[in-house]
Design an enzyme around this catalytic site. Structure first.
Site, PDB file in Angstrom:
ATOM      1  N   THR A 143       0.800  -1.230   0.000  1.00 18.36           N
ATOM      2  CA  THR A 143       0.000   0.000   0.000  1.00 18.36           C
ATOM      3  C   THR A 143       0.833   1.281   0.000  1.00 18.36           C
ATOM      4  O   THR A 143       0.289   2.378   0.033  1.00 18.36           O
ATOM      5  CB  THR A 143      -0.972   0.000   1.203  1.00 18.36           C
ATOM      6  OG1 THR A 143      -0.215  -0.322   2.382  1.00 18.36           O
ATOM      7  CG2 THR A 143      -2.077  -1.020   1.021  1.00 18.36           C
ATOM      8  N   ALA A 181      15.847  19.525   1.199  1.00 20.39           N
ATOM      9  CA  ALA A 181      16.666  19.460  -0.021  1.00 20.39           C
ATOM     10  C   ALA A 181      17.129  18.035  -0.272  1.00 20.39           C
ATOM     11  O   ALA A 181      18.282  17.781  -0.581  1.00 20.39           O
ATOM     12  CB  ALA A 181      17.857  20.414   0.087  1.00 20.39           C
ATOM     13  N   ILE A 184      13.410  14.393  -3.692  1.00 23.28           N
ATOM     14  CA  ILE A 184      12.194  14.930  -4.322  1.00 23.28           C
ATOM     15  C   ILE A 184      12.253  16.456  -4.388  1.00 23.28           C
ATOM     16  O   ILE A 184      11.921  17.067  -5.399  1.00 23.28           O
ATOM     17  CB  ILE A 184      10.931  14.426  -3.590  1.00 23.28           C
ATOM     18  CG1 ILE A 184      10.805  12.906  -3.814  1.00 23.28           C
ATOM     19  CG2 ILE A 184       9.672  15.140  -4.067  1.00 23.28           C
ATOM     20  CD1 ILE A 184       9.663  12.230  -3.069  1.00 23.28           C
ATOM     21  N   GLU A 203      16.666  23.638   4.560  1.00 23.30           N
ATOM     22  CA  GLU A 203      16.969  22.238   4.885  1.00 23.30           C
ATOM     23  C   GLU A 203      17.528  22.143   6.308  1.00 23.30           C
ATOM     24  O   GLU A 203      18.389  22.920   6.703  1.00 23.30           O
ATOM     25  CB  GLU A 203      17.982  21.714   3.850  1.00 23.30           C
ATOM     26  CG  GLU A 203      18.721  20.440   4.189  1.00 23.30           C
ATOM     27  CD  GLU A 203      17.824  19.209   4.355  1.00 23.30           C
ATOM     28  OE1 GLU A 203      17.049  18.909   3.433  1.00 23.30           O
ATOM     29  OE2 GLU A 203      17.906  18.570   5.424  1.00 23.30           O
ATOM     30  N   HIS A 322      12.385   0.642  -7.573  1.00 24.23           N
ATOM     31  CA  HIS A 322      13.069  -0.601  -7.957  1.00 24.23           C
ATOM     32  C   HIS A 322      13.287  -1.512  -6.756  1.00 24.23           C
ATOM     33  O   HIS A 322      13.356  -2.730  -6.904  1.00 24.23           O
ATOM     34  CB  HIS A 322      14.381  -0.324  -8.703  1.00 24.23           C
ATOM     35  CG  HIS A 322      15.213   0.781  -8.143  1.00 24.23           C
ATOM     36  ND1 HIS A 322      14.876   2.104  -8.271  1.00 24.23           N
ATOM     37  CD2 HIS A 322      16.364   0.761  -7.451  1.00 24.23           C
ATOM     38  CE1 HIS A 322      15.794   2.849  -7.681  1.00 24.23           C
ATOM     39  NE2 HIS A 322      16.710   2.055  -7.168  1.00 24.23           N
ATOM     40  N   HIS A 445      34.523   4.508 -26.858  1.00 30.39           N
ATOM     41  CA  HIS A 445      34.931   5.910 -26.889  1.00 30.39           C
ATOM     42  C   HIS A 445      34.227   6.607 -28.037  1.00 30.39           C
ATOM     43  O   HIS A 445      34.159   6.056 -29.137  1.00 30.39           O
ATOM     44  CB  HIS A 445      36.446   6.007 -27.092  1.00 30.39           C
ATOM     45  CG  HIS A 445      36.902   7.425 -27.280  1.00 30.39           C
ATOM     46  ND1 HIS A 445      37.009   8.307 -26.230  1.00 30.39           N
ATOM     47  CD2 HIS A 445      37.242   8.110 -28.400  1.00 30.39           C
ATOM     48  CE1 HIS A 445      37.412   9.489 -26.696  1.00 30.39           C
ATOM     49  NE2 HIS A 445      37.562   9.399 -28.006  1.00 30.39           N
TER      50      HIS A 445
HETATM   51  C1  LIG Z   1       7.646  12.909  -6.731  1.00 32.00           C
HETATM   52  C2  LIG Z   1       8.221  11.531  -6.538  1.00 32.00           C
HETATM   53  C3  LIG Z   1       9.231  11.089  -7.369  1.00 32.00           C
HETATM   54  C4  LIG Z   1       9.761   9.819  -7.209  1.00 32.00           C
HETATM   55  N1  LIG Z   1      10.761   9.424  -8.055  1.00 32.00           N
HETATM   56  C5  LIG Z   1      11.288   8.193  -7.920  1.00 32.00           C
HETATM   57  C6  LIG Z   1      12.284   7.740  -8.824  1.00 32.00           C
HETATM   58  O1  LIG Z   1      12.684   8.446  -9.746  1.00 32.00           O
HETATM   59  N2  LIG Z   1      12.781   6.498  -8.653  1.00 32.00           N
HETATM   60  C7  LIG Z   1      12.360   5.675  -7.642  1.00 32.00           C
HETATM   61  O2  LIG Z   1      12.857   4.560  -7.526  1.00 32.00           O
HETATM   62  N3  LIG Z   1      11.406   6.081  -6.770  1.00 32.00           N
HETATM   63  C8  LIG Z   1      10.857   7.308  -6.902  1.00 32.00           C
HETATM   64  N4  LIG Z   1       9.859   7.702  -6.045  1.00 32.00           N
HETATM   65  C9  LIG Z   1       9.423   6.767  -4.987  1.00 32.00           C
HETATM   66  C10 LIG Z   1       8.491   5.691  -5.573  1.00 32.00           C
HETATM   67  O3  LIG Z   1       7.391   6.314  -6.187  1.00 32.00           O
HETATM   68  C11 LIG Z   1       8.035   4.754  -4.465  1.00 32.00           C
HETATM   69  O4  LIG Z   1       9.156   4.241  -3.787  1.00 32.00           O
HETATM   70  C12 LIG Z   1       7.225   3.600  -5.041  1.00 32.00           C
HETATM   71  O5  LIG Z   1       6.103   4.058  -5.740  1.00 32.00           O
HETATM   72  C13 LIG Z   1       6.789   2.645  -3.922  1.00 32.00           C
HETATM   73  O6  LIG Z   1       6.079   1.602  -4.499  1.00 32.00           O
HETATM   74  P1  LIG Z   1       5.005   0.774  -3.676  1.00 32.00           P
HETATM   75  O7  LIG Z   1       4.537  -0.283  -4.611  1.00 32.00           O
HETATM   76  O8  LIG Z   1       5.559   0.379  -2.372  1.00 32.00           O
HETATM   77  O9  LIG Z   1       3.808   1.791  -3.344  1.00 32.00           O
HETATM   78  P2  LIG Z   1       3.032   2.905  -4.149  1.00 32.00           P
HETATM   79  O10 LIG Z   1       3.626   3.182  -5.462  1.00 32.00           O
HETATM   80  O11 LIG Z   1       2.869   4.040  -3.203  1.00 32.00           O
HETATM   81  O12 LIG Z   1       1.628   2.240  -4.433  1.00 32.00           O
HETATM   82  C14 LIG Z   1       0.739   1.904  -3.423  1.00 32.00           C
HETATM   83  C15 LIG Z   1      -0.644   1.763  -4.017  1.00 32.00           C
HETATM   84  O13 LIG Z   1      -1.492   1.175  -3.039  1.00 32.00           O
HETATM   85  C16 LIG Z   1      -2.773   1.760  -3.131  1.00 32.00           C
HETATM   86  N5  LIG Z   1      -3.468   1.538  -1.868  1.00 32.00           N
HETATM   87  C17 LIG Z   1      -3.137   2.019  -0.636  1.00 32.00           C
HETATM   88  N6  LIG Z   1      -3.993   1.563   0.301  1.00 32.00           N
HETATM   89  C18 LIG Z   1      -4.882   0.794  -0.360  1.00 32.00           C
HETATM   90  C19 LIG Z   1      -6.015   0.042   0.059  1.00 32.00           C
HETATM   91  N7  LIG Z   1      -6.378  -0.017   1.341  1.00 32.00           N
HETATM   92  N8  LIG Z   1      -6.719  -0.630  -0.886  1.00 32.00           N
HETATM   93  C20 LIG Z   1      -6.347  -0.588  -2.198  1.00 32.00           C
HETATM   94  N9  LIG Z   1      -5.296   0.104  -2.631  1.00 32.00           N
HETATM   95  C21 LIG Z   1      -4.564   0.767  -1.734  1.00 32.00           C
HETATM   96  C22 LIG Z   1      -2.455   3.220  -3.420  1.00 32.00           C
HETATM   97  O14 LIG Z   1      -3.575   3.868  -3.976  1.00 32.00           O
HETATM   98  C23 LIG Z   1      -1.296   3.079  -4.399  1.00 32.00           C
HETATM   99  O15 LIG Z   1      -1.761   3.024  -5.720  1.00 32.00           O
HETATM  100  C24 LIG Z   1       9.281   8.965  -6.193  1.00 32.00           C
HETATM  101  C25 LIG Z   1       8.248   9.392  -5.356  1.00 32.00           C
HETATM  102  C26 LIG Z   1       7.712  10.648  -5.533  1.00 32.00           C
HETATM  103  C27 LIG Z   1       6.588  11.086  -4.642  1.00 32.00           C
END
Ligand SMILES: Cc1cc2nc3c(=O)[nH]c(=O)nc-3n(C[C@H](O)[C@H](O)[C@H](O)COP(=O)(O)OP(=O)(O)OC[C@H]3O[C@@H](n4cnc5c(N)ncnc54)[C@H](O)[C@@H]3O)c2cc1C
Length: 467
Positions: A143, A181, A184, A203, A322, A445
Site C-alpha cells: 500500500t 533538499a 524529491i 533544509e 526498484h 569511446h
Molecule cells: C515525486 C516523486 C518522485 C519519485 N521518483 C522516484 C524515482 O525516480 N525512482 C524511484 O525509484 N522512486 C521514486 N519515487 C518513490 C516511488 O514512487 C516509491 O518508492 C514507489 O512508488 C513505492 O512503491 P510501492 O509499490 O511500495 O507503493 P506505491 O507506489 O505508493 O503504491 C501503493 C498503491 O497502493 C494503493 N493503496 C493504498 N492503500 C490501499 C487500500 N487499502 N486498498 C487498495 N489500494 C490501496 C495506493 O492507492 C497506491 O496506488 C518517487 C516518489 C515521488 C513522490
C-alpha cells in the site's frame, strides 16, 4: 480459497508482484483504490516527475546552451499548461500499460479500497459504496506511502503543497520555497528553477541530499546555484502559513535566530510516511511499528501472520520503486517455495537533476565510520571528450575501493547520464569486481562511461589516463 494471492496496492511493488505470481501459475488478484493502476510511481511519482524534468531541461537548454551549439531561437516561451498536459498523457499511457499487463497475465483487478476482514479475507469497498469479499491463501500488502509533513504544519494543497500538487501546477511560481533538499525537493526544485522560478531550499541538515556521499551533495548544490537557487542549510523550519496570495515560512538559523521567507508557494518535501490507513490491519492480527511501518521477517518478507507478506514503501528500507519491485518478485517466488535473494546493499539511489546523481554501495563517510581501509579515485567529467562534445562538463565520478583487496565498495557519480551509468557499477559490485578489473575492460569511446573506468584507474593508484 478463491485466490492463491491477493495483492493490495498496484504500485511498482504490487503490480510486479502480481505479474510474477501469475507467471508462476498462481491465481492472482490485485486491489487498487485509485481508478488507475501504477501507484505513486506511475501516477504522482517517478514517471510524472521525470516527464517534467525532461521538459524543463529542454527549455533550459534552449534558453541557455542552444546558442552556443549554433542554434538560434526567438521568442522562446514556457507553455506550462502544455508541459503538464504532456506529463499527464505520459502518465495515462504508462498506467494503461499496467492495465494491459494485468489482462495479459490474467490477473483479476478489483477497483476499490481493500481492508482486512480476517487473515484470509479482504473486503473491497468500491467508490459507489458497493462491497465485495475476496479470499486468498496469501495476501501481499503493497500500500506504499504518502507525503509527510512537519509537526504543526498543515498542507493545504493550495500554496503549501506536496510533490503531488507540484506535478500539476497552473502557474510557474515566482518564488518557490522548498522545505527539504532531499531527492524529491531537488528534482522538483530543479523543474521550476529551470523554467523561471526563484527557488529557495530550507533544509534541516547541513547538506543537500544528506544521505548520499557528501561529495555528491556539495557538487549538486554548486550546480543548482547556477540555476539561481538559494540554500538555507542547517535551518529548522518552525511555521508555514498561507496568507492568501503568499506563503510565509519561519525557521531557526544555525545561530538560533528566527528568519522569515516569503514566497508564493511552499513545497513540503520532508519525506514520506508508510500508508496503511483504512487497511484494518488489526482484523488480521497485524500492527505497525512506531514509525507506521509493517514489520516483516528479514528472510521471507512475511509479517507476523505467516500467510501475509508486505513489500515496498510500507516496510523498512529505501523508499524506491526498484526496491519495491525486487521485493514483489521476491515474495512471489517465496510463496511458491523458491529461495530468492535481494542484495539490499547494492540498490542504487538516483537523483534526476542535471547533472544527475547516482550512487551505489558505501559512502566515504560510512567506510570511515566502520573503519574499513579504502582508497578513493575520482575523475571529473570536464576531462572527458564525450562530456566536452555535449557541453555537460559539470560533475565527477568517485570510486571507493578496498585498500588491500581493491574490491569496489562504493560508486558515486554526479554528471550527465549518471542514472544510466550506475548500472555498470551495480553489475561490477554484484560480481565483486576490483577497480583493476574495470580498469582493464574496454569502454566505448567517446562515452560518459569512460569516466567510470578512469575513476577506477585513479582508485588503483593514480593511473587515470586523461586527467
Ligand atoms: C515525486 C516523486 C518522485 C519519485 N521518483 C522516484 C524515482 O525516480 N525512482 C524511484 O525509484 N522512486 C521514486 N519515487 C518513490 C516511488 O514512487 C516509491 O518508492 C514507489 O512508488 C513505492 O512503491 P510501492 O509499490 O511500495 O507503493 P506505491 O507506489 O505508493 O503504491 C501503493 C498503491 O497502493 C494503493 N493503496 C493504498 N492503500 C490501499 C487500500 N487499502 N486498498 C487498495 N489500494 C490501496 C495506493 O492507492 C497506491 O496506488 C518517487 C516518489 C515521488 C513522490
Amino acid at each position: 480459497m478463491q485466490y492463491d494471492v491477493i495483492v493490495i496496492g498496484s504500485g511498482p511493488g504490487g503490480y510486479i508482484c502480481a505479474i510474477r505470481c501469475a507467471q508462476l501459475g498462481l491465481k492472482t488478484a490485485i486491489i487498487e483504490k485509485y481508478k488507475t493502476l501504477g501507484g505513486t510511481c506511475l501516477n504522482v511519482g517517478c514517471i510524472p516527475s521525470k516527464a517534467l524534468l525532461d521538459s524543463s531541461e529542454h527549455y533550459h537548454n534552449a534558453a541557455h546552451s542552444f546558442a552556443e551549439h549554433g542554434i538560434k531561437l526567438e521568442n522562446l516561451q514556457v507553455d506550462l499548461a502544455q508541459m503538464i498536459a504532456r506529463k499527464s498523457e505520459v502518465v495515462s499511457q504508462v498506467c494503461k500499460g499496467v492495465e494491459f499487463l494485468m489482462k495479459k497475465n490474467k490477473i483479476d483487478v478489483y477497483q476499490g479500497k481493500g481492508s482486512f476482514v480476517d487473515k484470509n479475507t479482504v473486503k473491497v469497498t468500491k467508490d459507489s459504496g458497493e462491497i465485495e469479499m475476496v479470499t486468498s491463501k496469501n495476501i501481499v500488502i503493497a500500500t506504499g506511502s504518502k507525503p509527510s509533513s512537519l509537526p504543526g504544519i498543515t498542507i493545504d494543497k493550495q500554496r503549501i503543497i506536496t510533490s503531488t500538487e507540484a506535478l500539476q501546477m497552473k502557474e510557474v511560481p515566482k518564488h518557490l520555497i522548498v522545505i527539504g533538499a532531499g531527492v524529491i525537493g531537488a528534482e522538483l526544485g530543479s523543474v521550476y528553477a529551470r523554467i523561471g522560478a526563484k527557488v529557495s531550499f530550507v533544509e534541516y541538515a547541513s547538506a543537500m541530499i544528506p544521505t548520499m556521499d557528501s561529495t555528491m551533495g556539495k557538487e549538486l548544490q554548486r550546480s543548482m546555484k547556477k540555476l539561481g537557487a538559494d540554500f538555507y542549510l542547517s535551518h529548522k523550519v518552525k511555521t508555514v502559513e498561507n496568507t492568501g496570495d503568499e506563503v510565509v515560512v519561519t525557521a531557526e538559523n544555525p545561530k538560533g535566530e528566527t528568519v522569515t521567507f516569503t514566497g508564493d508557494y511552499c513545497l513540503m518535501s520532508v519525506g514520506r510516511r508508510p500508508f496503511t490507513d483504512g487497511l484494518a490491519l488489526e482484523n488480521a492480527g497485524l500492527t505497525t511499528d512506531a514509525r507506521g511501518k509493517i514489520e516483516v521477517d528479514e528472510h521471507t518478507l512475511q509479517t507476523k501472520v505467516s500467510n501475509i507478506y508486505a513489500i515496498g514503501d510500507v516496510i523498512r528500507g529505501a523508499m524506491l520503486a526498484h526496491k519495491a519491485e525486487e521485493e514483489g518478485v521476491f515474495v512471489a517466488e517465496t510463496i511458491v517455495g523458491q529461495k530468492p535473494h535481494i542484495n539490499y546493499s547494492l540498490i542504487p539511489g538516483v537523483v534526476y537533476t542535471w547533472p544527475e546523481v547516482a550512487s551505489v554501495g558505501s559512502t566515504e563517510e560510512e567506510l570511515k565510520a566502520k573503519g574499513v581501509p579504502y582508497k578513493s579515485g575520482s575523475f571529473p567529467f570536464k576531462a572527458l571528450g564525450r562530456a566536452r562534445a555535449s557541453m555537460d562538463i559539470d560533475g565527477t565520478v568517485k570510486v571507493l575501493a578496498h585498500k588491500e583487496t581493491d574490491e569496489i565498495l562504493g560508486a558515486h557519480i554526479i554528471g550527465p547520464r549518471a542514472a544510466d551509468m550506475i548500472a555498470e557499477a551495480v553489475v561490477a559490485m554484484e560480481y565483486r569486481a576490483s577497480a583493476e578489473d574495470i580498469s582493464r575492460m574496454s569502454h566505448a569511446h567517446p562515452t560518459y562511461t569512460e569516466a567510470f573506468k578512469e575513476a577506477c584507474l585513479a582508485a588503483t593508484g593514480n593511473r587515470a589516463l586523461n586527467a
